[in-house]
Scaffold this motif. Structure first.
Motif, PDB file in Angstrom:
ATOM      1  N   LEU A 152      -4.840  21.257 -14.129  1.00  0.00           N
ATOM      2  CA  LEU A 152      -6.194  21.737 -14.378  1.00  0.00           C
ATOM      3  C   LEU A 152      -7.107  20.584 -14.768  1.00  0.00           C
ATOM      4  N   SER A 153      -6.589  19.653 -15.550  1.00  0.00           N
ATOM      5  CA  SER A 153      -7.374  18.500 -15.975  1.00  0.00           C
ATOM      6  C   SER A 153      -7.807  17.644 -14.784  1.00  0.00           C
ATOM      7  N   VAL A 154      -6.923  17.437 -13.842  1.00  0.00           N
ATOM      8  CA  VAL A 154      -7.261  16.648 -12.651  1.00  0.00           C
ATOM      9  C   VAL A 154      -8.344  17.357 -11.836  1.00  0.00           C
ATOM     10  N   ALA A 155      -8.201  18.657 -11.644  1.00  0.00           N
ATOM     11  CA  ALA A 155      -9.210  19.414 -10.905  1.00  0.00           C
ATOM     12  C   ALA A 155     -10.559  19.355 -11.618  1.00  0.00           C
ATOM     13  N   ALA A 156     -10.550  19.469 -12.945  1.00  0.00           N
ATOM     14  CA  ALA A 156     -11.790  19.408 -13.725  1.00  0.00           C
ATOM     15  C   ALA A 156     -12.450  18.039 -13.600  1.00  0.00           C
ATOM     16  N   HIS A 157     -11.644  16.976 -13.688  1.00  0.00           N
ATOM     17  CA  HIS A 157     -12.193  15.627 -13.538  1.00  0.00           C
ATOM     18  C   HIS A 157     -12.858  15.459 -12.170  1.00  0.00           C
ATOM     19  N   LYS A 158     -12.235  15.992 -11.136  1.00  0.00           N
ATOM     20  CA  LYS A 158     -12.798  15.867  -9.787  1.00  0.00           C
ATOM     21  C   LYS A 158     -14.133  16.601  -9.675  1.00  0.00           C
ATOM     22  N   VAL A 159     -14.210  17.807 -10.222  1.00  0.00           N
ATOM     23  CA  VAL A 159     -15.450  18.583 -10.158  1.00  0.00           C
ATOM     24  C   VAL A 159     -16.566  17.873 -10.922  1.00  0.00           C
ATOM     25  N   ILE A 160     -16.277  17.449 -12.145  1.00  0.00           N
ATOM     26  CA  ILE A 160     -17.303  16.811 -12.973  1.00  0.00           C
ATOM     27  C   ILE A 160     -17.693  15.450 -12.416  1.00  0.00           C
ATOM     28  N   ASP A 161     -16.737  14.734 -11.840  1.00  0.00           N
ATOM     29  CA  ASP A 161     -17.036  13.456 -11.201  1.00  0.00           C
ATOM     30  C   ASP A 161     -17.968  13.649 -10.002  1.00  0.00           C
ATOM     31  N   GLU A 162     -17.723  14.672  -9.211  1.00  0.00           N
ATOM     32  CA  GLU A 162     -18.611  14.977  -8.070  1.00  0.00           C
ATOM     33  C   GLU A 162     -20.029  15.272  -8.559  1.00  0.00           C
ATOM     34  N   LEU A 163     -20.141  16.024  -9.640  1.00  0.00           N
ATOM     35  CA  LEU A 163     -21.461  16.328 -10.186  1.00  0.00           C
ATOM     36  C   LEU A 163     -22.133  15.071 -10.729  1.00  0.00           C
ATOM     37  N   ALA A 164     -21.370  14.237 -11.419  1.00  0.00           N
ATOM     38  CA  ALA A 164     -21.944  12.990 -11.950  1.00  0.00           C
ATOM     39  C   ALA A 164     -22.411  12.083 -10.815  1.00  0.00           C
ATOM     40  N   ASP A 165     -21.684  12.055  -9.705  1.00  0.00           N
ATOM     41  CA  ASP A 165     -22.106  11.259  -8.547  1.00  0.00           C
ATOM     42  C   ASP A 165     -23.424  11.766  -7.968  1.00  0.00           C
ATOM     43  N   ALA A 166     -23.675  13.056  -8.103  1.00  0.00           N
ATOM     44  CA  ALA A 166     -24.897  13.646  -7.556  1.00  0.00           C
ATOM     45  C   ALA A 166     -26.103  13.485  -8.482  1.00  0.00           C
ATOM     46  N   MET A 167     -25.850  13.109  -9.732  1.00  0.00           N
ATOM     47  CA  MET A 167     -26.955  12.940 -10.681  1.00  0.00           C
ATOM     48  C   MET A 167     -27.844  11.772 -10.260  1.00  0.00           C
ATOM     49  N   PRO A 168     -29.139  11.889 -10.499  1.00  0.00           N
ATOM     50  CA  PRO A 168     -30.073  10.838 -10.079  1.00  0.00           C
ATOM     51  C   PRO A 168     -30.139   9.655 -11.039  1.00  0.00           C
ATOM     52  N   LEU A 169     -28.968   9.127 -11.405  1.00  0.00           N
ATOM     53  CA  LEU A 169     -28.927   7.971 -12.297  1.00  0.00           C
ATOM     54  C   LEU A 169     -29.144   6.711 -11.486  1.00  0.00           C
ATOM     55  N   VAL A 170     -29.950   5.803 -11.982  1.00  0.00           N
ATOM     56  CA  VAL A 170     -30.283   4.576 -11.253  1.00  0.00           C
ATOM     57  C   VAL A 170     -29.027   3.754 -10.934  1.00  0.00           C
ATOM     58  N   SER A 171     -28.121   3.602 -11.913  1.00  0.00           N
ATOM     59  CA  SER A 171     -26.949   2.750 -11.689  1.00  0.00           C
ATOM     60  C   SER A 171     -25.768   3.515 -11.119  1.00  0.00           C
ATOM     61  N   GLY A 172     -25.782   4.848 -11.167  1.00  0.00           N
ATOM     62  CA  GLY A 172     -24.606   5.600 -10.781  1.00  0.00           C
ATOM     63  C   GLY A 172     -24.756   6.382  -9.513  1.00  0.00           C
ATOM     64  N   GLY A 173     -25.163   7.647  -9.647  1.00  0.00           N
ATOM     65  CA  GLY A 173     -25.062   8.668  -8.641  1.00  0.00           C
ATOM     66  C   GLY A 173     -25.531   8.396  -7.245  1.00  0.00           C
ATOM     67  N   GLU A 174     -26.680   7.829  -7.004  1.00  0.00           N
ATOM     68  CA  GLU A 174     -27.199   7.834  -5.641  1.00  0.00           C
ATOM     69  C   GLU A 174     -26.598   6.792  -4.840  1.00  0.00           C
TER      70      GLU A 174
END
Length: 166
Positions: A144-166
């Motif tokens: 469950l932890s691995v699945a949760a990390h994947k979901v939250i990581d996908e969301l963080a990648d989509a965030m409009p952060l200058v250094s991260g997501g886009e």
């Protein structure tokens, strides 16, 4: 779309406004727990804070007041305490959301299933700057932890952060 279905994770997002500078300060509070798993909102917030830091957001504070009864599903009292603490801090953005699903499915394989919605609000006027939702069902022996990390990581990648997501 086919790639999202093949990978087992789908992300839907809504962006409002400009990218968020990487030197912004973020307050992460427990997510509203709509799942049937106690402390899922706190677990998701903890994973989210770590992932945001790993993606280059150096100014992330996790607000997790002590849990009074760890078997309660309703975390509204703890969440409100965290929001109050976060607002009294010097934060630019408040990161919150909901956990819709956080469990192992029943059946022979018992695959993990995770569903999370996140939103970033401006700390000063509470305007929603970004929101996104993602869900996935894990494979065979995935935790469950691995699945949760994947979901939250996908969301963080989509965030409009200058250094991260886009």
């Amino acid at each position: 779309m086919a790639l999202a279905l093949f990978s087992g994770c789908a992300v839907m997002q809504s962006e409002e406004g400009n990218p968020i500078p990487d030197d912004s300060t973020f307050a992460v509070v427990p997510l509203v727990n709509l799942s049937q798993t106690p402390q899922a909102g706190e677990q998701a917030a903890s994973v989210l804070a770590a992932i945001l830091r790993a993606k280059g957001s150096g100014n992330v504070t996790l607000y997790l007041p002590q849990v009074r009864d760890p078997l309660l599903f309703d975390n509204s009292e703890q969440r409100q305490e965290a929001i109050t603490q976060a607002r009294s801090g010097n934060n630019d953005y408040l990161v919150s959301g909901t956990v819709e699903e956080w469990r192992y499915k029943s059946g022979l394989d018992g695959e993990p299933a995770v569903g999370v919605t996140l939103e970033i609000r401006s700390a000063d006027d509470q305007r929603i700057v970004w929101s996104g939702t993602a869900a996935r069902t894990g494979w065979g022996r995935e935790s469950l932890s691995v699945a949760a990390h994947k979901v939250i990581d996908e969301l963080a990648d989509a965030m409009p952060l200058v250094s991260g997501g886009e």
